[in-house]
Scaffold this motif. Sequence first.
Motif, mmCIF file in Angstrom:
data_model
loop_
_atom_site.group_PDB
_atom_site.id
_atom_site.type_symbol
_atom_site.label_atom_id
_atom_site.label_comp_id
_atom_site.label_asym_id
_atom_site.label_seq_id
_atom_site.Cartn_x
_atom_site.Cartn_y
_atom_site.Cartn_z
ATOM 1 N N PRO A 4 12.315 -11.206 9.235
ATOM 2 C CA PRO A 4 11.638 -10.115 8.525
ATOM 3 C C PRO A 4 12.541 -9.505 7.452
ATOM 4 N N VAL A 57 13.491 -10.475 4.619
ATOM 5 C CA VAL A 57 14.359 -11.300 3.761
ATOM 6 C C VAL A 57 13.734 -11.476 2.379
ATOM 7 N N LYS A 85 10.071 -12.526 2.061
ATOM 8 C CA LYS A 85 9.034 -13.571 2.099
ATOM 9 C C LYS A 85 7.768 -13.144 1.348
ATOM 10 N N ASP A 90 2.498 -17.263 4.321
ATOM 11 C CA ASP A 90 3.565 -16.477 4.936
ATOM 12 C C ASP A 90 3.089 -16.161 6.351
ATOM 13 N N SER A 101 16.372 -14.700 -6.924
ATOM 14 C CA SER A 101 16.105 -13.281 -6.700
ATOM 15 C C SER A 101 14.622 -13.100 -6.976
HETATM 16 N N1 LIG Z 1 17.730 -6.790 -4.081
HETATM 17 C C1 LIG Z 1 16.688 -7.512 -3.759
HETATM 18 N N2 LIG Z 1 15.821 -7.049 -2.850
HETATM 19 C C2 LIG Z 1 14.747 -7.819 -2.536
HETATM 20 C C3 LIG Z 1 14.538 -9.082 -3.125
HETATM 21 N N3 LIG Z 1 13.415 -9.617 -2.602
HETATM 22 C C4 LIG Z 1 12.951 -8.714 -1.713
HETATM 23 N N4 LIG Z 1 13.743 -7.631 -1.674
HETATM 24 C C5 LIG Z 1 13.569 -6.429 -0.860
HETATM 25 O O1 LIG Z 1 13.617 -6.776 0.498
HETATM 26 C C6 LIG Z 1 12.708 -5.988 1.249
HETATM 27 C C7 LIG Z 1 11.806 -6.893 2.064
HETATM 28 O O2 LIG Z 1 10.984 -7.660 1.198
HETATM 29 P P1 LIG Z 1 9.632 -8.312 1.706
HETATM 30 O O3 LIG Z 1 9.151 -9.192 0.632
HETATM 31 O O4 LIG Z 1 8.719 -7.265 2.215
HETATM 32 O O5 LIG Z 1 10.226 -9.131 2.928
HETATM 33 P P2 LIG Z 1 9.469 -9.982 4.048
HETATM 34 O O6 LIG Z 1 10.388 -11.033 4.470
HETATM 35 O O7 LIG Z 1 8.144 -10.390 3.574
HETATM 36 O O8 LIG Z 1 9.320 -8.914 5.175
HETATM 37 P P3 LIG Z 1 8.245 -8.934 6.387
HETATM 38 O O9 LIG Z 1 6.899 -8.854 5.746
HETATM 39 O O10 LIG Z 1 8.624 -7.715 7.167
HETATM 40 O O11 LIG Z 1 8.480 -10.207 7.118
HETATM 41 C C8 LIG Z 1 11.961 -5.142 0.251
HETATM 42 O O12 LIG Z 1 12.534 -3.851 0.241
HETATM 43 C C9 LIG Z 1 12.192 -5.837 -1.066
HETATM 44 O O13 LIG Z 1 12.186 -4.937 -2.142
HETATM 45 C C10 LIG Z 1 15.470 -9.528 -4.115
HETATM 46 O O14 LIG Z 1 15.373 -10.601 -4.703
HETATM 47 N N5 LIG Z 1 16.511 -8.712 -4.371
#
Ligand SMILES: Nc1nc2c(ncn2[C@@H]2O[C@H](COP(=O)(O)OP(=O)(O)OP(=O)(O)O)[C@@H](O)[C@H]2O)c(=O)[nH]1
Length: 343
Positions: free
Chosen positions: A182, A184, A186, A223, A322
């Motif tokens: 979670p 990361v 996704k 996802d 990123s």
């Molecule tokens: N600095 C930075 N932060 C990022 C990047 N991609 C995502 N984030 C941050 O990481 C956090 C989680 O991003 P999500 O896309 O919600 O992550 P996820 O893996 O889908 O999370 P779940 O839905 O909980 O599984 C958020 O606060 C984003 O803004 C990135 O490339 N750089």
Amino acid sequence: MRKRKEDNPFKKIPTILFPEELMNKAYNRAEKAADKLRKSTIGLSLYKSRVIEEQKVRTATSVIADYLLNIVKKTPSIDNLNPFYREILEILIDSDEFKKSLGALHWASQLVRKLGNTYSRKIRRAKTPQEASKIRREFFGRVSSILKQIYPNLACIAVAREKLKNIPTVKDVPTVVIAGYPNVGKSSLLRKLTDAKPEVNSYPFTTKGLNVGYSHYGIQFIDTPGILDRPIYERNDIELHAVVALNYLADGIIYVIDPTEYCGYPIDEQLNLLNEIMETFNIPIIVAINKIDVDESEYRENLEKVEKFLREKGIKNVVKISTEKDINLDILKRKVVEIVKES
Ligand SMILES: Nc1nc2c(ncn2[C@@H]2O[C@H](COP(=O)(O)OP(=O)(O)OP(=O)(O)O)[C@@H](O)[C@H]2O)c(=O)[nH]1
């Protein structure tokens, strides 16, 4: 066959009528058919009542027997089901009971037809209009008790239909599953890789829903929160089926790593999960090292660990990205297209 080749096959299961509703439908249709005959048949009252009662029996027979047979025909057979849907079915319902219920409906359909023939013959030999009507009532009584007998089976199919019909149709296009712990990144990545806002579908896999997005280059991204986001050995039975279902569905996996550990999960755990996924799925994997917009000095050690791990495992499909700052996403897209083509 590894991949699903059809739309959700459970959508074809007709609405299930319960015994009383089905009997009412049969009565109504039988009465209508009898009414027509009453107007058009001329003759002595015995002859006329035989014709009318027989018509009622025949109409009810075909309403009920055809209806039951239609359910059996339209319900996909578990044995021929695509493995993806079979896994989902195993998650949601007791497949043995489901099979038994379909068998019961088939049996009831044949029995009703047989009784229809027997009672029609009896009616033709009735000596009085009263006797003809009594035989017809007896027929309806027997059919009603057969339907009561298969009530649990109808209920089983009805429940299965309700649970299965809403499984979103995952399109028959190349599919890439996005995995990783979670937070990361996704969901952010899914949004960047796809055109429209991803649909969030409720799925039996997970209480959190499954996010599906489509790209203009014809790839479907999924996802899977709650499934491929922590160790597989911690999974319960239902979730294990879900993992297997994904295995049938995916042509490729993007495993997202957050070397900054801002996600809250240590890099070692993230690498362990990657290892598990590689051992569980026999599908090409791309590793996306995310959040590289963050100053590298903060996570250099982790990055080295990741690179060492990837070298040792011989993983070559690696892209540093990123999602937030749109770095290297084009390279990732190209890699995705390549692995999907190979797959
Ligand atoms: N600095 C930075 N932060 C990022 C990047 N991609 C995502 N984030 C941050 O990481 C956090 C989680 O991003 P999500 O896309 O919600 O992550 P996820 O893996 O889908 O999370 P779940 O839905 O909980 O599984 C958020 O606060 C984003 O803004 C990135 O490339 N750089």
